[in-house]
Design a protein around this motif. Structure first.
Motif, PDB file in Angstrom:
ATOM      1  N   THR A  80       0.776  -1.052   0.078  1.00  0.00           N
ATOM      2  CA  THR A  80      -0.138  -0.070   0.113  1.00  0.00           C
ATOM      3  C   THR A  80       0.834   1.258  -0.093  1.00  0.00           C
ATOM      4  OG1 THR A  80      -1.610  -1.192   1.362  1.00  0.00           O
ATOM      5  CG2 THR A  80      -1.738   1.107   1.322  1.00  0.00           C
ATOM      6  N   THR A  81       1.671   1.196   0.690  1.00  0.00           N
ATOM      7  CA  THR A  81       2.874   2.495   0.960  1.00  0.00           C
ATOM      8  C   THR A  81       3.493   2.733  -0.458  1.00  0.00           C
ATOM      9  OG1 THR A  81       3.251   1.950   3.283  1.00  0.00           O
ATOM     10  CG2 THR A  81       4.826   3.486   2.068  1.00  0.00           C
ATOM     11  N   LEU A  82       3.916   1.459  -0.945  1.00  0.00           N
ATOM     12  CA  LEU A  82       4.750   1.614  -2.255  1.00  0.00           C
ATOM     13  C   LEU A  82       3.687   2.108  -3.510  1.00  0.00           C
ATOM     14  CD1 LEU A  82       7.117  -1.473  -2.355  1.00  0.00           C
ATOM     15  CD2 LEU A  82       7.413   0.944  -1.723  1.00  0.00           C
ATOM     16  N   LEU A  83       2.528   1.559  -3.694  1.00  0.00           N
ATOM     17  CA  LEU A  83       1.491   1.942  -4.635  1.00  0.00           C
ATOM     18  C   LEU A  83       1.105   3.322  -4.174  1.00  0.00           C
ATOM     19  CD1 LEU A  83      -0.531  -1.170  -4.763  1.00  0.00           C
ATOM     20  CD2 LEU A  83       0.420  -0.219  -6.808  1.00  0.00           C
ATOM     21  N   GLY A  84       0.650   3.713  -3.048  1.00  0.00           N
ATOM     22  CA  GLY A  84       0.254   5.177  -2.721  1.00  0.00           C
ATOM     23  C   GLY A  84      -1.123   5.078  -2.646  1.00  0.00           C
ATOM     24  N   ARG A  85      -1.829   3.733  -2.450  1.00  0.00           N
ATOM     25  CA  ARG A  85      -3.463   3.433  -2.513  1.00  0.00           C
ATOM     26  C   ARG A  85      -3.313   1.857  -2.250  1.00  0.00           C
ATOM     27  NH1 ARG A  85      -1.757   3.165  -7.557  1.00  0.00           N
ATOM     28  NH2 ARG A  85      -2.179   1.257  -8.764  1.00  0.00           N
TER      29      ARG A  85
END
Length: 315
Positions: free
Chosen positions: A185-190
């Motif tokens: 989630t952190t890497l994707l931004g969602r």
């Protein structure tokens, strides 16, 4: 946002692009993660400042799939339709979808610049630091800067790091495979999402007090590891919290079959067979395991549901 499909060699593109110059971000952009977003936002910003059109050039299918690097890249983080929606949210004017085949794969870096970028009237190109192009990836970002001169300015976007981890599609795939939903989630931004259709299952969930929606994926997504997850589900125009099991249902199945996705939605009683559904992964609860009895399974599902509710603050 307009979508334009292109096949090499290109025909005259002037009418397609309204005789306007382009600021174009180039890449496959699987995941459209935070690093990709930096590249694309720069193209959008440059286009606004210069009065040109912002564009994203991506490739279908994945180059590694065509060039025989295995089935790993047959699965995707973001299928084309999802990419399209994410690009539009970022303010992109045009999505250029280049057919990646062996003919296109064989062109030289010089040909890519002269026979693809120049006909498209690209005046500004934005790429990531590790971008490669041309036959066998012989061209890199610095070479594009040299070949584009004069007429095409090239900006190279440096990598983005999160707690020492480079934001990349590979890192997101690895995080999902390990069940590290927080990192993904952190890497994707969602939250990571999967789209599918609700299909009929064996209805065992209903008989033990936890009715589930069995989901058949609509695209060849990268799926998280086997286990139980706290999820949100978008269906019938609304969003519901729930818990999802991704696995082989080992308590009932003695032989391994393909994994299934079963979502139990809290306080939900509608018939949604045949409905489109979007699953958002928010937290990993536990790995899948076999239980000695149905009562043990029921007790564990209740505990999983409680943990998910506590995660969402609705317990």
């Amino acid at each position: 946002m307009e979508i334009i499909s292109l096949t090499y060699p290109l025909n005259d593109c002037s009418d397609l692009l309204q005789n306007k110059k382009l600021a174009v971000a180039i890449g496959h952009f699987d995941g459209v993660h935070r690093g990709h977003q930096n590249v694309i936002r720069q193209a959008v910003q440059i286009a606004k400042q210069s009065g040109s059109l912002s564009a994203v050039m991506t490739f279908l299918p994945h180059p590694k799939e065509v060039l025989g690097h295995g089935d790993h890249y047959y699965s995707c983080l973001t299928p084309p339709e999802e990419k399209q929606a994410l690009f539009a949210e970022l303010g992109v004017d045009i999505m250029l979808v280049v057919k990646f085949d062996l003919n296109f794969a064989s062109i030289s870096p010089q040909q890519f610049v002269d026979e693809v970028l120049r006909p498209l009237q690209a005046e500004h190109v934005i790429v990531g630091f590790d971008f490669t192009f041309g036959s066998k990836g012989r061209g890199n970002a610095e070479m594009m800067r040299s070949l584009g001169n004069p007429g095409i300015k090239v900006d190279i976007v440096e990598p983005l790091y999160e707690n020492g981890e480079k934001v990349s599609s590979t890192a997101i795939r690895a995080a999902l495979e390990k069940g590290d939903i927080v990192l993904a989630t952190t890497l994707l931004g969602r939250p990571y999402e999967l789209d599918g259709i609700v299909v009929h299952g064996d209805a065992r969930g209903r008989t033990i007090g936890f009715p589930t929606a069995n989901v058949e994926l609509s695209k060849p997504y990268v799926t998280p590891c086997l286990g139980v997850f706290a999820i949100k589900v978008k269906v019938a125009g609304k969003t519901f919290c729930g818990v999802l099991n991704h696995g082989m249902k080992p308590t009932f199945n003695k032989e391994e079959i393909r994994p299934v996705l079963e979502a139990h939605l809290f306080d939900f009683h509608q018939d949604i067979y045949g409905e489109s559904i979007t699953i958002e992964f928010h937290s990993f609860i536990r790995s899948e395991k076999r239980f000695g009895s149905i009562d043990e399974l029921i007790q564990q599902i209740g505990a999983d549901a409680l943990e998910a509710k506590q995660f969402f603050g609705i317990a």
